[in-house]
Design a protein around this motif. Structure first.
Motif, PDB file in Angstrom:
ATOM      1  N   VAL A  75       0.842  -1.197   0.000  1.00 20.64           N
ATOM      2  CA  VAL A  75       0.000   0.000   0.000  1.00 20.64           C
ATOM      3  C   VAL A  75       0.878   1.250   0.000  1.00 20.64           C
ATOM      4  N   TYR A  78       2.769   1.652  -3.275  1.00 19.11           N
ATOM      5  CA  TYR A  78       1.931   2.076  -4.394  1.00 19.11           C
ATOM      6  C   TYR A  78       1.592   3.554  -4.279  1.00 19.11           C
ATOM      7  N   ARG A  79       1.297   3.986  -3.050  1.00 20.91           N
ATOM      8  CA  ARG A  79       0.966   5.397  -2.850  1.00 20.91           C
ATOM      9  C   ARG A  79       2.164   6.283  -3.182  1.00 20.91           C
ATOM     10  N   PHE A 390     -11.968  -5.734   5.488  1.00 24.43           N
ATOM     11  CA  PHE A 390     -11.431  -5.590   6.850  1.00 24.43           C
ATOM     12  C   PHE A 390     -11.332  -6.935   7.582  1.00 24.43           C
ATOM     13  N   LEU A 393      -8.891  -7.007  10.529  1.00 27.72           N
ATOM     14  CA  LEU A 393      -9.435  -6.431  11.770  1.00 27.72           C
ATOM     15  C   LEU A 393     -10.470  -7.356  12.383  1.00 27.72           C
ATOM     16  N   THR A 433     -17.112   2.664   1.988  1.00 29.66           N
ATOM     17  CA  THR A 433     -15.850   3.146   1.431  1.00 29.66           C
ATOM     18  C   THR A 433     -15.774   2.899  -0.067  1.00 29.66           C
ATOM     19  N   TYR A 434     -16.196   1.702  -0.486  1.00 28.08           N
ATOM     20  CA  TYR A 434     -16.000   1.341  -1.900  1.00 28.08           C
ATOM     21  C   TYR A 434     -17.206   1.623  -2.773  1.00 28.08           C
TER      22      TYR A 434
ATOM     23  N   TRP B  38      -7.496  12.715   6.234  1.00 25.43           N
ATOM     24  CA  TRP B  38      -8.121  11.394   6.145  1.00 25.43           C
ATOM     25  C   TRP B  38      -9.246  11.234   7.154  1.00 25.43           C
ATOM     26  N   LEU B  42     -13.737   8.821   4.003  1.00 27.69           N
ATOM     27  CA  LEU B  42     -13.598   7.367   3.960  1.00 27.69           C
ATOM     28  C   LEU B  42     -12.562   7.115   2.878  1.00 27.69           C
ATOM     29  N   GLU B  43     -11.433   6.555   3.282  1.00 22.47           N
ATOM     30  CA  GLU B  43     -10.266   6.518   2.409  1.00 22.47           C
ATOM     31  C   GLU B  43      -9.963   5.081   2.001  1.00 22.47           C
ATOM     32  N   CYS B  44      -9.839   4.819   0.701  1.00 24.92           N
ATOM     33  CA  CYS B  44      -9.443   3.490   0.247  1.00 24.92           C
ATOM     34  C   CYS B  44      -7.936   3.335   0.464  1.00 24.92           C
ATOM     35  N   PRO B  45      -7.499   2.139   0.853  1.00 26.81           N
ATOM     36  CA  PRO B  45      -6.075   1.968   1.171  1.00 26.81           C
ATOM     37  C   PRO B  45      -5.151   2.400   0.043  1.00 26.81           C
ATOM     38  N   PHE B  46      -5.508   2.044  -1.192  1.00 21.09           N
ATOM     39  CA  PHE B  46      -4.595   2.350  -2.287  1.00 21.09           C
ATOM     40  C   PHE B  46      -4.784   3.760  -2.838  1.00 21.09           C
ATOM     41  N   GLY B  47      -5.684   4.504  -2.216  1.00 18.28           N
ATOM     42  CA  GLY B  47      -5.739   5.930  -2.487  1.00 18.28           C
ATOM     43  C   GLY B  47      -6.484   6.340  -3.740  1.00 18.28           C
ATOM     44  N   HIS B  48      -7.208   5.419  -4.392  1.00 20.91           N
ATOM     45  CA  HIS B  48      -7.888   5.829  -5.621  1.00 20.91           C
ATOM     46  C   HIS B  48      -9.304   6.307  -5.349  1.00 20.91           C
ATOM     47  N   CYS B  49      -9.781   6.111  -4.112  1.00 19.04           N
ATOM     48  CA  CYS B  49     -11.107   6.640  -3.828  1.00 19.04           C
ATOM     49  C   CYS B  49     -11.121   7.210  -2.416  1.00 19.04           C
ATOM     50  N   THR B  51     -14.058   9.490   0.065  1.00 19.32           N
ATOM     51  CA  THR B  51     -15.362  10.146   0.144  1.00 19.32           C
ATOM     52  C   THR B  51     -15.404  11.022   1.378  1.00 19.32           C
ATOM     53  N   ARG B  60     -18.517   7.879  14.562  1.00 17.62           N
ATOM     54  CA  ARG B  60     -18.493   6.426  14.690  1.00 17.62           C
ATOM     55  C   ARG B  60     -17.571   5.998  15.833  1.00 17.62           C
ATOM     56  N   ASP B 255      -5.708  -0.696  13.994  1.00 12.83           N
ATOM     57  CA  ASP B 255      -6.732  -0.344  13.010  1.00 12.83           C
ATOM     58  C   ASP B 255      -6.098   0.126  11.707  1.00 12.83           C
ATOM     59  N   LEU B 260      -5.710  -1.710   7.870  1.00 13.28           N
ATOM     60  CA  LEU B 260      -5.816  -0.798   6.737  1.00 13.28           C
ATOM     61  C   LEU B 260      -7.061   0.088   6.813  1.00 13.28           C
ATOM     62  N   ASP B 261      -7.528   0.366   8.039  1.00 16.26           N
ATOM     63  CA  ASP B 261      -8.644   1.280   8.225  1.00 16.26           C
ATOM     64  C   ASP B 261      -8.052   2.676   8.427  1.00 16.26           C
ATOM     65  N   LEU B 262      -7.667   3.307   7.317  1.00 13.37           N
ATOM     66  CA  LEU B 262      -6.942   4.572   7.410  1.00 13.37           C
ATOM     67  C   LEU B 262      -7.819   5.671   8.001  1.00 13.37           C
TER      68      LEU B 262
END
Lengths: 444, 295
Positions: A75, A78-79, A390, A393, A433-434, B38, B42-49, B51, B60, B255, B260-262
């Motif tokens: 990760v 890639y970033r 997840f 987790l 998220t997705y 961040w 809501l951040e995707c791990p690889f950074g392409h999305c 919100t 939360r 986390d 990977l819960d950034l």
């Protein structure tokens, strides 16, 4: 001051430039893998074999630590735009990798570079574990392992257990017999959900999550808390309380595989990939059987755990043909068998399986034979592993709540309800998220 | 030779400070900004999305029972380890002061453990505290089932508190020894002539006179226990058993880096930073008040 520093700077610059050609050589690329010990040695050997057979290509194989660390580094890399061409990612990373937008799907890569890629050659349970809804494989399965029962033949015989337990009822009796016979450690476990939830539910064909354990999409939610898992965890709690199933930390080896391999414990439920350690120790006369099931239930095929190889976008286009040649090389039955017979990981394709079957039994590890046989039983919707977000987790939450239950802080039923509720919060967030992510662009 | 302690020109001091400034920007301000950003997405791990969700991540975490459990664990861990390290360091410093000749030797010996990294100590103590092969495991041969840090949250907590206090004691000790030595000998001599024994002098003169330093080390320990105890927890308990040692700093790591819960771990980091800022503010105000009182 500046003048005196100038030669140094010039020297460092020229050193950097001198190294550049080696880095940018067109067909050289990096492969990050996530193993150590005998597993890493074997991978290095595979890499050396490739470099020798393909002088125009060069793969640099670099160990990155554990599965978690490798995913984390991938990760970050890639970033930062410095990702390797190929990376080994563990099964639970699949849900993130396939949606990452960072990958060049392996089946597309093979097609683009003119390699025949017949996915039906993969063993059914392996292909189903990694396949997308449309049947495509975005990554190439690499190290696959499944759970089997390892037993110390001599200790079982001494306690009057003549047959390997096939059911949990038999297993329970064997534990009691061993204990009565004065065995301090009838069986050992590290109390992890891959072994106690994911694999057990698969072989019983019991759902872990809705939407086909997540294979059908992001809407999946956990549903395991009241099924076969509860029944199994009640047995586990009882075995724990009676000192029949020791936590690995209470053994001298402090590790379940080693505690069996050094003869301390009489039985262990472990991955076929643990075979390398047991065999290398060579202390115990080991008998291997398939994972037990409950007597009054149907046995389905085992599922796998392990890792697959993902190809990252963003490399020089001239590298990808070499990457494809490397992946094709790893898929050759000969290389699969080299890896399998050394480590106890399973062969991945029918061709490799057939080649293994024709080998003398002394060179084909028992664990693989038993593991493959148990995977060939009929399956249902729920014995192809999980495809959820997840999961790393979630596994930690499962361990946390189960530890609380075993420590008497809460009942096992409450613990499992908590795991399910907290797990579903993770899935909701993963979905959120997705959901918003733009559709994936899979061009290299 | 000039004795002026000032740098000339406007830029020299800046240039001299630049390396350190760059490090702070790179390893503190930049990650903090990134984490702040961040924490609202809501951040995707690889950074392409990514919100924007406003307070969503904070809401939360603030609704999540495991956040409060972790906060309580952090409070218990900090309170216990700070008290233990300050008390032991004070006791050691007081005793070293009693005997001048051997004091010199012990002053040196007791500082050495400061050079041992937390993770190294964690590994050593984990073996020592193993219920099967460690020193503590011996207790299980006397009373079977007595020492179970893998099941008992209280035992696991006492284990990490002991370990963390161990890492703090040498620093506290140095500061407190220096503080004790700065007390005018007249006071001690006068008290001795009045018939006060070592214990009475310690309680009535030495401890009150070094109160500012005691407060200082306690504050430093407190902030350290919140932010810098990661290595001990990671090597010894990984937050277990059952979350009994899952302090905030460790939860953030778990986390964010394992899970990977950034977004969630960034929101938690911001909350932790607020907590540390609050503690630092208290420390600042108290020192100001102290300074004013002395002036």
């Amino acid at each position: 001051m500046m003048l005196r520093a100038a030669p140094w700077i010039a020297w460092m610059l020229s050193a950097c430039i001198a190294v550049l050609p080696a880095i940018t050589r067109a067909s050289a690329f990096d492969f990050w893998y996530a193993h150590g010990g005998i597993y890493a040695q074997t991978i290095d050997e595979l890499c050396a074999g490739f470099n020798q057979a393909h002088p125009q290509d060069h793969v640099r194989c670099l160990p990155q630590g554990t599965y978690e660390q490798t995913l984390r580094k991938a990760v970050a890399a890639y970033r930062a735009g410095r990702q390797p061409a190929v990376v080994e990612i563990y099964d639970v990373g699949t849900a993130d990798m396939m949606r990452s937008g960072a990958i060049y799907p392996v089946d597309a890569l093979m097609q683009d570079t003119g390699h025949a890629s017949d996915d039906t050659d993969y063993l059914d349970s392996i292909r189903r574990f990694y396949a997308m809804e449309n049947g495509h494989l975005l990554s190439q399965p690499f190290s696959a392992s499944t759970l089997v029962l390892y037993a110390n033949r001599r200790k079982l015989a001494a306690a009057g257990v003549t047959r390997l337990p096939q059911t949990w009822e038999d297993f329970d009796q064997a534990l009691q017999a061993l204990k009565t016979h004065g065995e301090n450690c009838p069986a050992v476990a590290d109390y992890t959900p891959w072994k106690m939830l994911e694999q057990i539910n698969a072989v019983q064909g019991a759902p872990i999550a809705s939407a086909a354990n997540g294979h059908d999409g992001l809407q999946a939610r956990y549903v395991f808390a009241h099924g076969i898992h509860r029944r199994y965890m009640h047995d586990v709690a009882r075995w724990h309380a009676q000192g029949l199933l020791l936590p690995a930390i209470l053994t001298h080896a402090n590790d379940q595989t080693l505690a069996f391999a050094d003869g301390e414990c009489a039985m262990v439920i472990d991955a076929t990939g643990a075979y390398a350690i047991v065999a290398k120790a060579g202390i115990v006369d080991t008998e291997i059987g398939s994972l037990p099931v409950y007597a009054d239930t149907t046995r389905y095929g085992n599922t796998i755990g392990g890792s697959s190889l993902w190809v990252f976008k963003g490399q020089d286009p001239s590298v990808y043909p070499a990457v494809a040649r490397f992946l094709a090389y790893l898929r050759e039955p000969k290389q699969q068998l080299l890896f399998a017979t050394r480590t106890g990981y399973l062969p991945l394709t029918h061709a490799a399986e057939k080649a293994l079957a024709s080998m003398p039994t002394t060179t084909a590890p028992d664990a693989i034979r038993v593991g493959l046989a148990s995977m060939e039983l009929p399956g249902n919707t729920y014995n192809a592993g999980v495809r959820l977000g997840f999961v790393a987790l979630f596994r930690l939450i499962w361990q946390e709540e189960v530890q609380r239950a075993l420590g008497g802080k809460e009942s096992m039923d409450v613990a499992l309800d908590h795991v399910q509720a907290r797990g579903n919060q993770l899935l909701e967030r993963f979905e959120a998220t997705y959901r918003a992510a733009k559709p994936m662009d899979n061009a290299p | 030779m000039k004795s002026s302690a000032r740098f000339h020109g406007r830029w020299t001091p800046f240039v001299l400070g630049l390396p350190q400034l760059m490090l702070i920007v790179l390893f503190f301000y930049w990650p903090t900004l990134k984490g702040w950003w961040w924490s609202w997405h809501l951040e995707c791990p690889f950074g392409h999305c990514s919100t924007f969700v406003g307070f969503g991540n904070y809401a939360r975490e603030l609704k999540d029972g495991s956040f409060y459990a972790s906060l309580l664990t952090t409070a218990v861990f900090s309170a216990l380890s700070v008290s233990l390290s300050v008390l032991v360091a004070l006791l050691l410093a007081g005793m070293v002061e009693l005997h001048q000749r051997s004091g010199k030797l012990f002053r040196n010996l007791l500082i050495w453990p400061y050079a041992v990294a937390g993770s190294v100590l964690g590994v050593i103590l984990k073996v020592a505290a193993s219920p099967s092969i460690g020193l503590m495991g011996y207790l299980n041969t006397l009373w079977p089932g007595f020492w179970q840090p893998h099941l008992s949250g209280v035992q696991a907590m006492s284990m990490v508190v002991f370990a963390f206090a161990w890492t703090q004691i040498p620093f506290d000790f140095i500061v407190l020894v220096a503080a004790l030595r700065s007390i005018p000998t007249d006071y001690m001599a006068a008290a001795a002539i009045d018939g006060a024994g070592p214990l009475r002098r310690f309680i009535d003169i030495q401890v009150p006179m070094i109160r500012p330093q005691l407060f200082f080390v306690a504050m430093i320990n407190l902030i350290d226990s919140i932010t810098n105890s990661f290595a001990i927890i990671d090597t010894m308990t990984q937050g277990g058993p059952g979350g009994a040692t899952d302090i905030l700093a460790y939860k953030i790591y778990r986390d964010g880096f394992i899970g990977l819960d950034l977004s969630g771990s960034s929101a938690l980091s911001m909350l932790l930073m607020l907590l540390v800022l609050a503690v630092s503010a208290v420390q600042f105000v108290m020192f100001e008040r102290q300074a004013r009182r002395e002036a």
